[in-house]
Write an enzyme that holds these catalytic residues in place. Structure first.
Site, PDB file in Angstrom:
ATOM      1  CE1 TYR A 141      -2.925   2.458   1.147  1.00  0.00           C
ATOM      2  CE2 TYR A 141      -2.328   3.083   2.514  1.00  0.00           C
ATOM      3  CZ  TYR A 141      -3.270   3.515   1.264  1.00  0.00           C
ATOM      4  OH  TYR A 141      -4.523   4.857   1.680  1.00  0.00           O
ATOM      5  CG  ASP A 236       5.974   3.858   1.102  1.00  0.00           C
ATOM      6  OD1 ASP A 236       5.843   4.643   1.959  1.00  0.00           O
ATOM      7  OD2 ASP A 236       4.933   3.506   0.086  1.00  0.00           O
ATOM      8  CE  LYS A 264       1.940   4.634   8.116  1.00  0.00           C
ATOM      9  NZ  LYS A 264       1.057   4.909   8.479  1.00  0.00           N
TER      10      LYS A 264
HETATM   11  N1  PMP Z   1       3.284   4.591   2.313  1.00  0.00           N
HETATM   12  C1  PMP Z   1       2.990   3.160   3.245  1.00  0.00           C
HETATM   13  C2  PMP Z   1       4.075   1.988   3.392  1.00  0.00           C
HETATM   14  C3  PMP Z   1       1.973   3.204   4.149  1.00  0.00           C
HETATM   15  O1  PMP Z   1       1.762   2.080   5.309  1.00  0.00           O
HETATM   16  C4  PMP Z   1       1.207   4.555   4.249  1.00  0.00           C
HETATM   17  C5  PMP Z   1      -0.075   4.501   5.551  1.00  0.00           C
HETATM   18  N2  PMP Z   1      -0.295   3.675   5.922  1.00  0.00           N
HETATM   19  C6  PMP Z   1       1.132   5.416   3.303  1.00  0.00           C
HETATM   20  C7  PMP Z   1       2.494   5.156   1.448  1.00  0.00           C
HETATM   21  C8  PMP Z   1       0.090   6.383   2.986  1.00  0.00           C
HETATM   22  O2  PMP Z   1       0.828   7.454   4.083  1.00  0.00           O
HETATM   23  P1  PMP Z   1      -0.671   8.430   4.408  1.00  0.00           P
HETATM   24  O3  PMP Z   1      -1.922   7.477   5.399  1.00  0.00           O
HETATM   25  O4  PMP Z   1       0.439   9.358   5.920  1.00  0.00           O
HETATM   26  O5  PMP Z   1      -1.541   9.367   3.237  1.00  0.00           O
END
Ligand code: PMP
Length: 425
Positions: A141, A236, A264
């Site tokens: 994701y 990511d 995060k």
């Molecule tokens: N990339 C990863 C690996 C994530 O786990 C997340 C959110 N869980 C995101 C992108 C998106 O981040 P946000 O919820 O702060 O938009």
């Protein structure tokens, strides 16, 4: 006001009663409590019930809830203004702190969410390479930008199809989807589409569909394929960055990507994301370069202060060793509870990130090897744990996080609750 009354108002005012879907508890059942307060590793709901928290706001709270140092930094900074729309010193400090942790990178752009960071990094990859396609992996994701809300097409097709209504098929088709843990599939894809691929985006530690720990050789093969075909490799690290090590999976694997995205922890509980890479690449972003990206609240001083205070706590000697030890203790206890209850399953773990995989055999490395039959088992465990004061992620596919605010007693208490919950499950 009781949770029941609040829930009725929330459901009347917000779609599903929430501002982010998993919070609605639809996949585990039961009504989500309303959180009134968090302190350390604990949460209290609006009716005063106490929980040991293993969600940590889905990752940011590696220092626990309302850590005094983070709260003090936020309060002090807020007194001088909430947002300026002009650069402040704290932005430079946070940028430098991130670049020190990711030495391959020369510059960083701060955003307000992980979604924005990945969306912008993908745009940069396209702008820098002049190519249109991106490659992602089934089970990873990357936020909710249109081009990343994409799943594998049917059969052997690698062209993505939308995983959400509202994403045009024409956009989804620009994303190619591969299985994790499969060098041969990646090689075949590059052989066919290599000249069109702007970047390969992967969570080097996929933690959004269980915890699908990858072989380093697989990640290395992706690095080699990208280099050979002139595509960029985007790690990511929104979840893994700053958590599994100060330099995230990039440091742990020794693999140098072209771009890293963070989120995060980088905001310590306030909204911050980041993408970083070599200066020559990052300078292609506006205002120096032709790739546009902006944000009214990006670099917000209060969020910078929260992120910096959190990084300082992680810098203290022994912080990562502590996360490792606490994570190991929970994994061991949870695994033991599964065995004692005769439940097939094993706890996958890297540092302070854990996932209870409720199926026979070792936890898988790819999404299509997760047996969905684990989901109802997890839902029962979730409900039983919640009623006994342990707050787990309200979805089988989400991981558990341990923080520096946990201690042995909090881990052991949770293990005892999980053992009891599994016994009744
Ligand atoms: N990339 C990863 C690996 C994530 O786990 C997340 C959110 N869980 C995101 C992108 C998106 O981040 P946000 O919820 O702060 O938009």
């Amino acid at each position: 006001m009781t949770d029941r009354a609040l829930l009725a108002r929330a459901r009347a005012a917000l779609p599903g009663g929430v501002n982010s879907p998993v919070r609605a508890f639809l996949s585990v059942g039961g009504d989500p409590p309303f959180v009134a307060r968090g302190q350390g590793c604990r949460l209290w709901d609006s009716e005063g019930r106490e929980y040991i928290d293993y969600v940590g706001s889905w990752g940011p709270l590696v220092a626990g809830h309302a850590h005094p140092a983070v709260v003090e930094a936020v309060e002090r900074t807020a007194r001088d203004g909430l947002s300026f729309g002009a650069t402040c010193a704290l932005e430079v400090e946070l940028a430098e702190a991130l670049l020190a942790r990711y030495p391959f990178a020369g510059k960083v752009r701060l955003t307000s969410s992980g979604t924005e960071a990945v969306m912008s990094a993908a745009r940069l990859a396209r702008g820098a390479t002049g190519r249109t396609r991106i490659v992602k992996f089934d089970g990873c994701y990357h936020g909710h930008a249109d081009g990343l809300l994409v799943k594998a097409g049917s059969g052997l097709a690698t062209f993505g199809t939308p995983s959400s209504a509202g994403v045009p098929a024409a956009v989804a088709e620009l994303t190619l989807v591969l299985p994790l843990d499969d060098e041969a599939a990646a090689r075949a894809l590059f052989a066919e589409h290599g000249r069109d691929i702007a970047c390969v985006v992967i969570e080097p530690l996929p933690a959004n569909a269980g915890l699908l720990v990858q072989r380093v050789e697989f990640l290395r093969a992706l690095r080699e394929l990208c280099t050979a075909h002139g595509a960029l490799l985007l790690f990511d690290e929104v979840i893994s960055g700053l958590r599994v090590a100060s330099g995230g999976m990039t440091a742990l694997t020794g693999i140098t990507p072209d771009l890293v995205t963070l989120g995060k922890i980088v905001g310590g509980g306030l909204p911050v994301g980041a993408y970083l890479g070599p200066a020559a690449l990052m300078d292609q972003v506006a205002p120096l370069g032709p790739v546009y990206q902006a944000g009214t609240l990006s670099g917000n001083p209060v969020a910078m202060a929260a992120g910096l205070a959190t990084l300082r706590l992680l810098e203290q000697p022994g912080a990562y060793e502590r996360l490792e030890a606490l994570g190991a203790r929970l994994a061991q206890g949870w695994g033991g509870a599964l065995r004692a209850a005769g439940v097939a399953g094993e706890v996958a773990r890297v540092g302070s990130i854990l996932w209870a995989c409720l199926q026979p055999g070792p936890p898988p490395r790819r999404f299509d090897r997760i047996d969905p039959a684990g989901a109802p088992r997890y839902a029962a465990l979730h409900r039983a744990a919640l009623s006994r004061g342990v707050w787990l992620a309200p979805s089988y596919y989400e991981v558990a996080f341990v923080s520096l605010a946990h201690d042995e007693a909090a881990i052991d208490a949770a293990v005892a609750v999980l053992a009891a919950a599994l016994g009744k499950g």
